[in-house]
Design a protein around this motif. Sequence first.
Motif, PDB file in Angstrom:
ATOM      1  N   MET A 228     -27.185 -80.707  35.630  1.00  0.00           N
ATOM      2  CA  MET A 228     -27.330 -80.853  37.086  1.00  0.00           C
ATOM      3  C   MET A 228     -28.490 -80.020  37.607  1.00  0.00           C
ATOM      4  O   MET A 228     -29.228 -80.438  38.517  1.00  0.00           O
ATOM      5  N   PHE A 229     -28.638 -78.847  37.028  1.00  0.00           N
ATOM      6  CA  PHE A 229     -29.736 -77.960  37.423  1.00  0.00           C
ATOM      7  C   PHE A 229     -31.075 -78.640  37.145  1.00  0.00           C
ATOM      8  O   PHE A 229     -31.941 -78.696  38.017  1.00  0.00           O
ATOM      9  N   PHE A 230     -31.242 -79.173  35.944  1.00  0.00           N
ATOM     10  CA  PHE A 230     -32.484 -79.864  35.597  1.00  0.00           C
ATOM     11  C   PHE A 230     -32.765 -81.034  36.541  1.00  0.00           C
ATOM     12  O   PHE A 230     -33.879 -81.189  37.043  1.00  0.00           O
ATOM     13  N   GLY A 231     -31.739 -81.868  36.765  1.00  0.00           N
ATOM     14  CA  GLY A 231     -31.930 -83.059  37.590  1.00  0.00           C
ATOM     15  C   GLY A 231     -32.320 -82.733  39.014  1.00  0.00           C
ATOM     16  O   GLY A 231     -33.247 -83.336  39.579  1.00  0.00           O
ATOM     17  N   SER A 232     -31.643 -81.764  39.605  1.00  0.00           N
ATOM     18  CA  SER A 232     -31.926 -81.427  41.003  1.00  0.00           C
ATOM     19  C   SER A 232     -33.250 -80.673  41.142  1.00  0.00           C
ATOM     20  O   SER A 232     -33.976 -80.858  42.122  1.00  0.00           O
ATOM     21  N   VAL A 233     -33.593 -79.834  40.159  1.00  0.00           N
ATOM     22  CA  VAL A 233     -34.884 -79.137  40.206  1.00  0.00           C
ATOM     23  C   VAL A 233     -36.030 -80.142  40.068  1.00  0.00           C
ATOM     24  O   VAL A 233     -37.062 -80.025  40.736  1.00  0.00           O
ATOM     25  N   GLN A 234     -35.843 -81.145  39.218  1.00  0.00           N
ATOM     26  CA  GLN A 234     -36.892 -82.155  39.041  1.00  0.00           C
ATOM     27  C   GLN A 234     -37.149 -82.915  40.340  1.00  0.00           C
ATOM     28  O   GLN A 234     -38.301 -83.115  40.729  1.00  0.00           O
ATOM     29  N   THR A 235     -36.076 -83.338  41.019  1.00  0.00           N
ATOM     30  CA  THR A 235     -36.265 -84.058  42.276  1.00  0.00           C
ATOM     31  C   THR A 235     -36.824 -83.136  43.353  1.00  0.00           C
ATOM     32  O   THR A 235     -37.676 -83.539  44.160  1.00  0.00           O
ATOM     33  N   GLY A 236     -36.368 -81.885  43.367  1.00  0.00           N
ATOM     34  CA  GLY A 236     -36.881 -80.935  44.342  1.00  0.00           C
ATOM     35  C   GLY A 236     -38.360 -80.656  44.145  1.00  0.00           C
ATOM     36  O   GLY A 236     -39.130 -80.575  45.107  1.00  0.00           O
ATOM     37  N   THR A 237     -38.768 -80.542  42.884  1.00  0.00           N
ATOM     38  CA  THR A 237     -40.169 -80.278  42.596  1.00  0.00           C
ATOM     39  C   THR A 237     -41.044 -81.479  42.948  1.00  0.00           C
ATOM     40  O   THR A 237     -42.165 -81.331  43.456  1.00  0.00           O
ATOM     41  N   THR A 238     -40.516 -82.671  42.687  1.00  0.00           N
ATOM     42  CA  THR A 238     -41.239 -83.889  43.061  1.00  0.00           C
ATOM     43  C   THR A 238     -41.447 -83.949  44.570  1.00  0.00           C
ATOM     44  O   THR A 238     -42.549 -84.261  45.055  1.00  0.00           O
ATOM     45  N   SER A 248     -49.159 -85.936  42.249  1.00  0.00           N
ATOM     46  CA  SER A 248     -49.517 -86.190  40.852  1.00  0.00           C
ATOM     47  C   SER A 248     -49.270 -84.994  39.939  1.00  0.00           C
ATOM     48  O   SER A 248     -49.210 -85.153  38.718  1.00  0.00           O
ATOM     49  N   VAL A 249     -49.134 -83.796  40.501  1.00  0.00           N
ATOM     50  CA  VAL A 249     -48.943 -82.607  39.660  1.00  0.00           C
ATOM     51  C   VAL A 249     -47.485 -82.177  39.585  1.00  0.00           C
ATOM     52  O   VAL A 249     -47.168 -81.134  38.996  1.00  0.00           O
ATOM     53  N   SER A 369     -32.661 -79.524  47.587  1.00  0.00           N
ATOM     54  CA  SER A 369     -32.451 -79.851  46.172  1.00  0.00           C
ATOM     55  C   SER A 369     -32.364 -78.574  45.349  1.00  0.00           C
ATOM     56  O   SER A 369     -31.522 -78.454  44.451  1.00  0.00           O
ATOM     57  N   TYR A 370     -33.233 -77.621  45.649  1.00  0.00           N
ATOM     58  CA  TYR A 370     -33.202 -76.354  44.923  1.00  0.00           C
ATOM     59  C   TYR A 370     -31.895 -75.597  45.189  1.00  0.00           C
ATOM     60  O   TYR A 370     -31.353 -74.946  44.286  1.00  0.00           O
ATOM     61  N   MET A 371     -31.390 -75.681  46.400  1.00  0.00           N
ATOM     62  CA  MET A 371     -30.127 -75.010  46.707  1.00  0.00           C
ATOM     63  C   MET A 371     -28.963 -75.652  45.954  1.00  0.00           C
ATOM     64  O   MET A 371     -28.039 -74.958  45.503  1.00  0.00           O
TER      65      MET A 371
END
Length: 405
Positions: A228-238, A248-249, A369-371
């Motif tokens: 869950m941490f990976f998934g939410s961090v990925q969307t938050g970073t996007t 793009s980065v 998302s990060y929270m």
Amino acid sequence: MSILAQYKVLPQISSGSAMALAVAARAPYAMIPLGTMTAVTASTTSVATGGLATAFVSIALAIASPLIGRWADHQGQRFVLSLLTPINAAALALLVYTSATGNDGPLLWLSCILAGGTSLPIGSFTRTRWVTVVKNQRELNTALSYESTVDEMVFVLGPALVGIAASAAVPVAPLILAAVLVLLAGVPFALTAPAPIDQPQEDAERPSIMRILWAVAPAIGVMFCIGMFFGSVQTGTTERALELGSPSVAGLVYAVMGVGSAFMALMAVAIPDSVRISSRVFVGGLGMTLFILVTTTATHSLLFTAAALLLTGLFVGPTMVTAFGVTEKLAPRGGTAVAMTSMQSAITIGISIGSSVGGKLALSGAGYSYMFAGVAALIIVVIGVALRIAGTKRRVRATPEKTLA
């Protein structure tokens, strides 16, 4: 002995070629979900259809993995993998066909289920092999640290390969590459599998899947939360990259966390044996919680975001290593493969949920998302406390090796 010198024993226990083969064989596992999303979205021009197809793949993969593990516990890895590997390659070929033709009907969903349901949990099987050949706990800890590092790098490089292949060729290219890797690396991996890891047991003596899952429930909980941490961090970073005008980065910024995580997974062998497993889980979850909350404040800088994610990753890697260590300790005899594959299922389901919930929260800002990722990390802290309490209660009757406190 220096930290890196401890890893010199691994090629002596296994072999350098076998270790390299295991790395190549697990790459499709990380490529198939995102490859499906890319190919189906491009062919149907619908993100919703691509997301649904990916969900079918991920759910089938998560459900099938422990069943494949149970089968391997009973029949041995060589038999199971030799049978499933060509089937998985054929299922991927069918998925390539349905994706390339823009099919959005039953045949697409069937191909997704087949591709996910026959995906080979190479990382879990490799860990199971290490359990049978290492001579002591220190060698096992070294092997598990190495495997977690490889997983981190594969899950960082796998999506990158998907992006490169899709950009350089056609949208279905990542799935074609995955099918080729299954044949070229998966088949040899299957043929080099050892005999069954346990002595033959009658079915009545073999632990049920539910008993195995219950025994390793704390480790499954940790891995699910990491997912869950990976998934939410990925969307938050996007979303953060989109907010700052550099979408793009996003992948590169997210990959920084994977680099930090992989590095510390490699360094986890330096943790003294005297440090209790419950303490490792607690500290890992606490560090993830604190630094992902720092990431929420980096609203005006991708560089600051990357730095915070790097520090966050330093706590993720050792926590993953510890989770697999808990699994090895708690898995009942005859259930090692089920236990290890259930960990892969847990992180897969966790990533799906984290991406889904995190994606919805990201509509209100990346910080949300990060929270949510912070909540997942906080649950890991709670599991660490629970392990400490449980280990303290049974310390009198547990052997030193099995004490988790």
